[in-house]
Design a protein around this motif. Structure first.
Motif, mmCIF file in Angstrom:
data_model
loop_
_atom_site.group_PDB
_atom_site.id
_atom_site.type_symbol
_atom_site.label_atom_id
_atom_site.label_comp_id
_atom_site.label_asym_id
_atom_site.label_seq_id
_atom_site.Cartn_x
_atom_site.Cartn_y
_atom_site.Cartn_z
ATOM 1 N N GLN A 128 0.879 -1.177 0.000
ATOM 2 C CA GLN A 128 0.000 0.000 0.000
ATOM 3 C C GLN A 128 0.916 1.228 0.000
ATOM 4 O OE1 GLN A 128 -3.469 -0.443 0.590
ATOM 5 N NE2 GLN A 128 -3.960 1.720 0.487
ATOM 6 N N PHE A 130 1.446 5.591 0.274
ATOM 7 C CA PHE A 130 0.926 6.850 0.801
ATOM 8 C C PHE A 130 1.863 7.961 0.339
ATOM 9 C CE2 PHE A 130 0.231 3.271 3.577
ATOM 10 C CZ PHE A 130 -1.143 3.295 3.776
ATOM 11 N N GLU A 131 1.260 9.031 -0.175
ATOM 12 C CA GLU A 131 2.070 10.119 -0.733
ATOM 13 C C GLU A 131 1.768 11.430 -0.018
ATOM 14 O OE1 GLU A 131 1.724 12.474 -4.829
ATOM 15 O OE2 GLU A 131 2.402 10.400 -5.145
ATOM 16 N N GLY A 132 2.806 12.208 0.186
ATOM 17 C CA GLY A 132 2.650 13.556 0.726
ATOM 18 C C GLY A 132 3.475 14.527 -0.097
ATOM 19 N N ARG A 179 2.873 14.761 6.014
ATOM 20 C CA ARG A 179 1.579 14.458 5.365
ATOM 21 C C ARG A 179 1.492 12.984 4.971
ATOM 22 N NH1 ARG A 179 0.928 20.016 1.674
ATOM 23 N NH2 ARG A 179 0.513 21.353 3.478
ATOM 24 N N ALA A 180 2.581 12.447 4.432
ATOM 25 C CA ALA A 180 2.578 11.037 4.031
ATOM 26 C C ALA A 180 2.472 10.133 5.258
ATOM 27 C CB ALA A 180 3.838 10.706 3.226
ATOM 28 N N ALA A 182 1.177 10.870 8.145
ATOM 29 C CA ALA A 182 -0.155 10.995 8.742
ATOM 30 C C ALA A 182 -1.129 10.024 8.064
ATOM 31 C CB ALA A 182 -0.660 12.431 8.630
ATOM 32 N N LYS A 183 -1.020 9.877 6.730
ATOM 33 C CA LYS A 183 -1.872 8.932 5.995
ATOM 34 C C LYS A 183 -1.551 7.487 6.397
ATOM 35 C CE LYS A 183 -2.334 11.934 1.949
ATOM 36 N NZ LYS A 183 -1.916 12.154 0.552
ATOM 37 N N LEU A 184 -0.257 7.190 6.542
ATOM 38 C CA LEU A 184 0.161 5.850 6.965
ATOM 39 C C LEU A 184 -0.395 5.529 8.355
ATOM 40 C CD1 LEU A 184 2.051 3.268 6.792
ATOM 41 C CD2 LEU A 184 3.762 4.683 7.940
ATOM 42 N N GLU A 186 -2.943 6.848 9.941
ATOM 43 C CA GLU A 186 -4.398 6.707 9.892
ATOM 44 C C GLU A 186 -4.786 5.312 9.373
ATOM 45 O OE1 GLU A 186 -8.252 8.880 7.769
ATOM 46 O OE2 GLU A 186 -6.271 9.788 7.593
ATOM 47 N N PHE A 187 -4.103 4.870 8.331
ATOM 48 C CA PHE A 187 -4.372 3.555 7.749
ATOM 49 C C PHE A 187 -4.083 2.439 8.757
ATOM 50 C CE2 PHE A 187 -2.972 -0.268 5.517
ATOM 51 C CZ PHE A 187 -4.016 -0.487 4.622
ATOM 52 N N ASP A 190 -6.592 2.405 11.651
ATOM 53 C CA ASP A 190 -7.871 1.900 11.158
ATOM 54 C C ASP A 190 -7.810 0.379 11.005
ATOM 55 O OD1 ASP A 190 -10.513 2.559 10.208
ATOM 56 O OD2 ASP A 190 -9.824 1.955 8.220
#
Length: 194
Positions: A128, A130-132, A179-180, A182-184, A186-187, A190
């Motif tokens: 998976q 994730f980009e920032g 930013r990247a 933070a997405k990681l 969150e994933f 979750d």
């Protein structure tokens, strides 16, 4: 869950561990017995990120994530891009890289640029990404002594200071890497809940 962060940068590890909390245990490459200089032969930041994560998974069988970052300058056709760390040569010296960048950019009025970080997560062989990103400008001379890499010459959009003039917390709150990650985070959180 135990995860290897494909780095030996203790500061990066500490920062991400704080974001993830105690339900995840992060380990470094060294801690899993990986002393190799993981090859980065690819032509894109995304491919380098995947390559590092795949290397750890295939050689050590450990769930992991890897990041790769680059600076892309519009007037230079996206350079230094995937070669950001080695722009001025294999010695990977930030001052040399910045000096070459400023020299190559000198003839141009357009100084727009962006930083991009791509993180690849590998869990049980599933990948998976994730980009920032963050847009900004390359200023004409170095300013500030915080941060690393191209931070002294990169001024983020909407600011009058460079990344190197910000505290680590200020930079992390708006940077491409922040930013990247933070997405990681969150994933992963979750995934842990479900």
């Amino acid at each position: 869950m135990k995860l290897c962060f494909a780095t030996n940068n203790a500061n990066k590890l500490q920062e991400i561990q704080a974001m993830l909390g105690q339900e995840f245990k992060l380990v470094t490459l060294e801690q899993i017995g990986c002393y190799d200089d993981i090859p980065e032969p690819y032509e894109t930041i995304s491919e380098n990120s995947v390559g590092k994560a795949r290397y750890v998974w295939e050689n050590f069988g450990i769930n992991c994530f890897a990041d790769d970052t680059g600076l892309e300058v519009e007037a230079l056709g996206g350079e230094p891009g995937v070669m950001s760390a080695r722009y001025a040569g294999p010695q990977r010296m930030p001052d040399d890289n910045m000096n070459l960048l400023l020299q190559n950019l000198a003839p141009f009025d357009d100084r727009s640029a962006r930083f991009i970080t791509v993180i690849t997560l590998c869990i049980n062989g599933d990948y998976q990404q994730f980009e920032g990103t963050i847009n900004g400008t390359i200023i004409s001379e170095k300013r500030g002594d915080q941060g690393f890499g191209y931070d002294p010459v990169f001024m983020p959009e909407g600011f009058e200071v460079t990344f190197a003039q910000m505290s680590m917390q200020e930079k992390a709150a708006l940077s491409h890497r922040g930013r990247a990650f933070a997405k990681l985070v969150e994933f992963l959180k979750d995934k842990q809940e479900n």
